[in-house]
Design a protein around this motif. Sequence first.
Motif, PDB file in Angstrom:
ATOM      1  N   VAL A 120       3.467  -1.294  -4.164  1.00 16.95           N
ATOM      2  CA  VAL A 120       4.300  -1.945  -3.159  1.00 16.95           C
ATOM      3  C   VAL A 120       4.325  -1.077  -1.921  1.00 16.95           C
ATOM      4  CG1 VAL A 120       5.767  -3.126  -4.840  1.00 16.95           C
ATOM      5  CG2 VAL A 120       6.418  -0.865  -4.019  1.00 16.95           C
ATOM      6  N   SER A 121       4.473  -1.708  -0.749  1.00 20.33           N
ATOM      7  CA  SER A 121       4.513  -0.923   0.484  1.00 20.33           C
ATOM      8  C   SER A 121       5.217  -1.698   1.592  1.00 20.33           C
ATOM      9  CB  SER A 121       3.091  -0.577   0.940  1.00 20.33           C
ATOM     10  OG  SER A 121       3.108   0.231   2.102  1.00 20.33           O
ATOM     11  N   PHE A 122       6.173  -1.037   2.225  1.00 23.35           N
ATOM     12  CA  PHE A 122       6.750  -1.552   3.459  1.00 23.35           C
ATOM     13  C   PHE A 122       5.845  -1.139   4.620  1.00 23.35           C
ATOM     14  CE2 PHE A 122      10.766  -1.064   0.977  1.00 23.35           C
ATOM     15  CZ  PHE A 122      11.268  -2.356   1.127  1.00 23.35           C
ATOM     16  N   SER A 123       5.783  -1.956   5.639  1.00 24.85           N
ATOM     17  CA  SER A 123       5.073  -1.551   6.853  1.00 24.85           C
ATOM     18  C   SER A 123       5.917  -0.509   7.586  1.00 24.85           C
ATOM     19  CB  SER A 123       4.821  -2.762   7.755  1.00 24.85           C
ATOM     20  OG  SER A 123       6.044  -3.382   8.135  1.00 24.85           O
ATOM     21  N   MET A 171      -1.220   1.943  -5.351  1.00 25.76           N
ATOM     22  CA  MET A 171      -2.496   1.414  -4.877  1.00 25.76           C
ATOM     23  C   MET A 171      -2.388   0.494  -3.669  1.00 25.76           C
ATOM     24  SD  MET A 171      -4.654   2.830  -6.821  1.00 25.76           S
ATOM     25  CE  MET A 171      -5.193   3.290  -8.464  1.00 25.76           C
ATOM     26  N   VAL A 172      -1.211   0.381  -3.057  1.00 24.22           N
ATOM     27  CA  VAL A 172      -1.026  -0.507  -1.907  1.00 24.22           C
ATOM     28  C   VAL A 172      -0.334   0.271  -0.795  1.00 24.22           C
ATOM     29  CG1 VAL A 172       0.062  -2.624  -1.062  1.00 24.22           C
ATOM     30  CG2 VAL A 172      -0.883  -2.552  -3.386  1.00 24.22           C
ATOM     31  N   TRP A 173      -0.945   0.245   0.421  1.00 27.79           N
ATOM     32  CA  TRP A 173      -0.397   0.993   1.557  1.00 27.79           C
ATOM     33  C   TRP A 173      -0.527   0.169   2.836  1.00 27.79           C
ATOM     34  CZ3 TRP A 173       1.972   5.681   0.902  1.00 27.79           C
ATOM     35  CH2 TRP A 173       1.810   6.275  -0.351  1.00 27.79           C
ATOM     36  N   ALA A 174       0.600  -0.136   3.453  1.00 29.33           N
ATOM     37  CA  ALA A 174       0.613  -0.865   4.727  1.00 29.33           C
ATOM     38  C   ALA A 174       0.661   0.135   5.878  1.00 29.33           C
ATOM     39  CB  ALA A 174       1.815  -1.801   4.797  1.00 29.33           C
ATOM     40  N   THR A 175      -0.224  -0.027   6.847  1.00 28.81           N
ATOM     41  CA  THR A 175      -0.227   0.844   8.024  1.00 28.81           C
ATOM     42  C   THR A 175       0.336   0.139   9.252  1.00 28.81           C
ATOM     43  OG1 THR A 175      -2.525   0.226   8.486  1.00 28.81           O
ATOM     44  CG2 THR A 175      -2.159   2.224   7.185  1.00 28.81           C
ATOM     45  N   SER A 176       0.534  -1.175   9.160  1.00 25.10           N
ATOM     46  CA  SER A 176       1.234  -1.953  10.181  1.00 25.10           C
ATOM     47  C   SER A 176       1.735  -3.217   9.498  1.00 25.10           C
ATOM     48  CB  SER A 176       0.320  -2.305  11.360  1.00 25.10           C
ATOM     49  OG  SER A 176      -0.485  -3.439  11.066  1.00 25.10           O
ATOM     50  N   LYS A 177       2.449  -4.062  10.231  1.00 26.81           N
ATOM     51  CA  LYS A 177       2.967  -5.280   9.601  1.00 26.81           C
ATOM     52  C   LYS A 177       1.866  -6.290   9.303  1.00 26.81           C
ATOM     53  CE  LYS A 177       4.376  -7.460  13.981  1.00 26.81           C
ATOM     54  NZ  LYS A 177       5.539  -7.993  14.714  1.00 26.81           N
ATOM     55  N   HIS A 178       0.650  -6.033   9.827  1.00 29.10           N
ATOM     56  CA  HIS A 178      -0.472  -6.935   9.568  1.00 29.10           C
ATOM     57  C   HIS A 178      -1.611  -6.263   8.808  1.00 29.10           C
ATOM     58  CE1 HIS A 178       1.391  -9.904  12.065  1.00 29.10           C
ATOM     59  NE2 HIS A 178       1.291  -9.181  13.161  1.00 29.10           N
ATOM     60  N   ASP A 179      -1.543  -4.966   8.592  1.00 27.35           N
ATOM     61  CA  ASP A 179      -2.666  -4.240   7.994  1.00 27.35           C
ATOM     62  C   ASP A 179      -2.244  -3.546   6.706  1.00 27.35           C
ATOM     63  OD1 ASP A 179      -4.854  -4.366  10.203  1.00 27.35           O
ATOM     64  OD2 ASP A 179      -3.030  -3.766  11.277  1.00 27.35           O
ATOM     65  N   VAL A 180      -3.001  -3.800   5.641  1.00 26.34           N
ATOM     66  CA  VAL A 180      -2.683  -3.193   4.351  1.00 26.34           C
ATOM     67  C   VAL A 180      -3.988  -2.776   3.667  1.00 26.34           C
ATOM     68  CG1 VAL A 180      -2.618  -5.432   3.195  1.00 26.34           C
ATOM     69  CG2 VAL A 180      -1.442  -3.496   2.176  1.00 26.34           C
ATOM     70  N   THR A 218       9.029  -1.653   9.207  1.00 22.88           N
ATOM     71  CA  THR A 218       9.942  -2.260   8.229  1.00 22.88           C
ATOM     72  C   THR A 218       9.863  -3.780   8.182  1.00 22.88           C
ATOM     73  OG1 THR A 218      11.987  -2.635   9.540  1.00 22.88           O
ATOM     74  CG2 THR A 218      11.563  -0.378   8.761  1.00 22.88           C
ATOM     75  N   GLU A 219       9.015  -4.407   8.988  1.00 28.83           N
ATOM     76  CA  GLU A 219       9.003  -5.862   9.096  1.00 28.83           C
ATOM     77  C   GLU A 219       8.311  -6.556   7.926  1.00 28.83           C
ATOM     78  OE1 GLU A 219      10.591  -7.864  11.320  1.00 28.83           O
ATOM     79  OE2 GLU A 219      11.549  -5.974  11.852  1.00 28.83           O
ATOM     80  N   SER A 220       7.394  -5.876   7.256  1.00 25.68           N
ATOM     81  CA  SER A 220       6.633  -6.511   6.180  1.00 25.68           C
ATOM     82  C   SER A 220       6.745  -5.723   4.889  1.00 25.68           C
ATOM     83  CB  SER A 220       5.154  -6.637   6.563  1.00 25.68           C
ATOM     84  OG  SER A 220       4.973  -7.467   7.684  1.00 25.68           O
ATOM     85  N   LEU A 221       6.676  -6.435   3.774  1.00 28.88           N
ATOM     86  CA  LEU A 221       6.589  -5.845   2.451  1.00 28.88           C
ATOM     87  C   LEU A 221       5.410  -6.489   1.740  1.00 28.88           C
ATOM     88  CD1 LEU A 221       7.664  -4.210  -0.017  1.00 28.88           C
ATOM     89  CD2 LEU A 221       9.030  -6.247  -0.588  1.00 28.88           C
ATOM     90  N   PHE A 222       4.515  -5.657   1.192  1.00 29.61           N
ATOM     91  CA  PHE A 222       3.349  -6.141   0.469  1.00 29.61           C
ATOM     92  C   PHE A 222       3.441  -5.709  -0.995  1.00 29.61           C
ATOM     93  CE2 PHE A 222       1.971  -5.765   4.872  1.00 29.61           C
ATOM     94  CZ  PHE A 222       1.319  -6.971   5.090  1.00 29.61           C
ATOM     95  N   ILE A 223       3.045  -6.628  -1.891  1.00 27.86           N
ATOM     96  CA  ILE A 223       3.063  -6.367  -3.333  1.00 27.86           C
ATOM     97  C   ILE A 223       1.710  -6.776  -3.909  1.00 27.86           C
ATOM     98  CG2 ILE A 223       4.183  -6.856  -5.539  1.00 27.86           C
ATOM     99  CD1 ILE A 223       6.653  -7.787  -3.902  1.00 27.86           C
ATOM    100  N   MET A 276      15.442  -0.228   0.025  1.00 28.95           N
ATOM    101  CA  MET A 276      14.593   0.440  -0.950  1.00 28.95           C
ATOM    102  C   MET A 276      13.980  -0.597  -1.873  1.00 28.95           C
ATOM    103  SD  MET A 276      15.491   3.119  -4.042  1.00 28.95           S
ATOM    104  CE  MET A 276      15.792   1.766  -5.199  1.00 28.95           C
ATOM    105  N   ALA A 277      12.662  -0.494  -2.085  1.00 32.64           N
ATOM    106  CA  ALA A 277      11.976  -1.366  -3.035  1.00 32.64           C
ATOM    107  C   ALA A 277      11.730  -0.600  -4.328  1.00 32.64           C
ATOM    108  CB  ALA A 277      10.658  -1.863  -2.463  1.00 32.64           C
ATOM    109  N   MET A 278      12.026  -1.225  -5.436  1.00 30.48           N
ATOM    110  CA  MET A 278      11.860  -0.638  -6.766  1.00 30.48           C
ATOM    111  C   MET A 278      10.988  -1.587  -7.582  1.00 30.48           C
ATOM    112  SD  MET A 278      14.928   0.088  -9.528  1.00 30.48           S
ATOM    113  CE  MET A 278      15.017  -1.556 -10.267  1.00 30.48           C
ATOM    114  N   ALA A 279       9.791  -1.124  -7.955  1.00 36.41           N
ATOM    115  CA  ALA A 279       8.849  -1.983  -8.671  1.00 36.41           C
ATOM    116  C   ALA A 279       8.820  -1.644 -10.150  1.00 36.41           C
ATOM    117  CB  ALA A 279       7.454  -1.836  -8.083  1.00 36.41           C
ATOM    118  N   GLU A 280       8.964  -2.669 -10.988  1.00 33.65           N
ATOM    119  CA  GLU A 280       8.696  -2.506 -12.408  1.00 33.65           C
ATOM    120  C   GLU A 280       7.183  -2.577 -12.612  1.00 33.65           C
ATOM    121  OE1 GLU A 280      11.304  -4.703 -15.048  1.00 33.65           O
ATOM    122  OE2 GLU A 280      12.664  -5.154 -13.377  1.00 33.65           O
TER     123      GLU A 280
END
Length: 397
Positions: free
Chosen positions: A360-363, A86-95, A366-371, A327-331
Motif C-alpha cells: 500500500v502507498s499514499f502519494s 511492493m507498491v510505491w507512489a511517487t505522485s498522485k498519478h505515478d506508482v 496525500t491525495e491518492s492511495l494505491f493498493i 494511517m493505512a494498515m494493511a492485513e
Amino acid sequence: MEDVSASDVRSGAKDIQGIPWFTKTTREDVRQRKLRIYGNRGRNIPQSGETSDKEHKTIKKDCLYDFRWYAGSVRPSFSNSRLRNMVWATSKHDVYLMSNFSAVHWSSLTCTKTEILDFSGHIVPLEKHPKSFPEGFTATRVSTLAVKDKLLLAGGLQGELIVKYLDKPGVSFCFRPTYDDDDAITTCIEINDSASGALHFIVSYNDSGVREFDMETFQQSNYFHFNLPVNHTSLSPDGRLLVVVGDDLEGMLVDSRNGMAVSSLSGHVDYSYASAWHPDGQTFATGNEDNTCRIWDIRNLSKSVTVLKGTFGPIVSIRYTSDGRYMAMAEHEDFVHIFDVKSGYVVEQEIDFFGEISGVSFSPDTESLFIGVKSSAWNGLLEFGRRHNNSYLDAMI
C-alpha cells in the motif's frame, strides 16, 4: 481483467474489482464464509490472533478515501508471504510496483503500464563502484522494493541488492552483503534524507543485520547486528532513532548512530513485519502476526498507547500520509484500514476486497492511495482519492 471506474460502482454494475456476483452466491456470503474458516491459520505462535478485546480501540466508521479506479491490467506480485513492501507512489498519478519478475510503472493519468526493470534475466551494473558485483545477478526473486524521487532499490530472496536510477539506463549498483543461504533474505529497504540533505538508505536482512549505505558512493556506512532476524526497520524523521522489528515477540527502539538499545517494545504476542513513524517524530506504529497494530509514544515506551485490531489477518504494511492525518494498515489479504490520526485513531475506513495485498502507498501529496491486489482471478491495482468537501465532484470526472 477489465478496469473498473467509480461510475461503474455507483451504478451498481460492478463491485470495486469487477467481480460478477450471482444471485445464489452473494459477496456477503463469500465474505462471511472466509471469516469463519480463516482462524489462526499460519500463525507463528498458536492463537496469537486472539488478543484481549479490552486493549482495542472503539472504532467509528467513516469514508476517508473514495474509490477511483481498479486497474485490472496490472498484475501486482510479491515473493515472500509476509514481506509486502511492493507498491510505491511517487505522485498522485505515478506508482511503481512489482509485477511477476518486473518492476513496472503505472500512470493513473493515462492508464498505461511501462516496464522499468526485468529481474528474470541477467542484470549487470553499468557503473563501477567499490564492492559492486560486476557479474551482476540472474533471475532475482525480489523480496522488497523501495522507490523515492528518481531512485529504485530492490532486494532479493538471496540477499541481493540492486540500485537503479529511474532517469538513467540500466542498473548502477549490485551488491550482496550476506552469503548465508538460510538467512539471506533482504527484508526491508528504506530511503531517507540525511541531516545534510544527502540521500542514504537502510537495508534489513533476516541474518539479524541492518546495514546503512551512502547513496553517492553506494558504500556501507554503518552496520548493526541484533539478536533477532530483522523483518522491518523505520528511521525517525529526525534520523536519530530506528525502530527494529522481526522474528521475536519484542521489538526495539535503537540509537541510529550506534545501534544501542533505547527501549524494548513489549506488547505484541507474535512476530512483527511492519513499522512506520508518524511525521511528528513522537509516535510510531508496529504491525504484527497477532492481527494488531500498536501505536507507541517515545515519551513513554513502557506500553503502547493504542492497539488497533485487524479483521482476520497479520498486519504486514503500515503507511502514514505525509501530513500525518491518516494511517493505512494493511492485513496480508482482503482488508486495508485507514485511520484518522487526528481523531486518536477512533475514526476508521475499512476497505474490503478479495486478494492478497502486495503493498500500500499514499502519494506524497496525500491525495491518492494505491493498493496492490494479487489473486488467481482478480489481480489489479486499487486507487482511492482523499475525500474533501467537494469529493463528490471529483468522483464524477
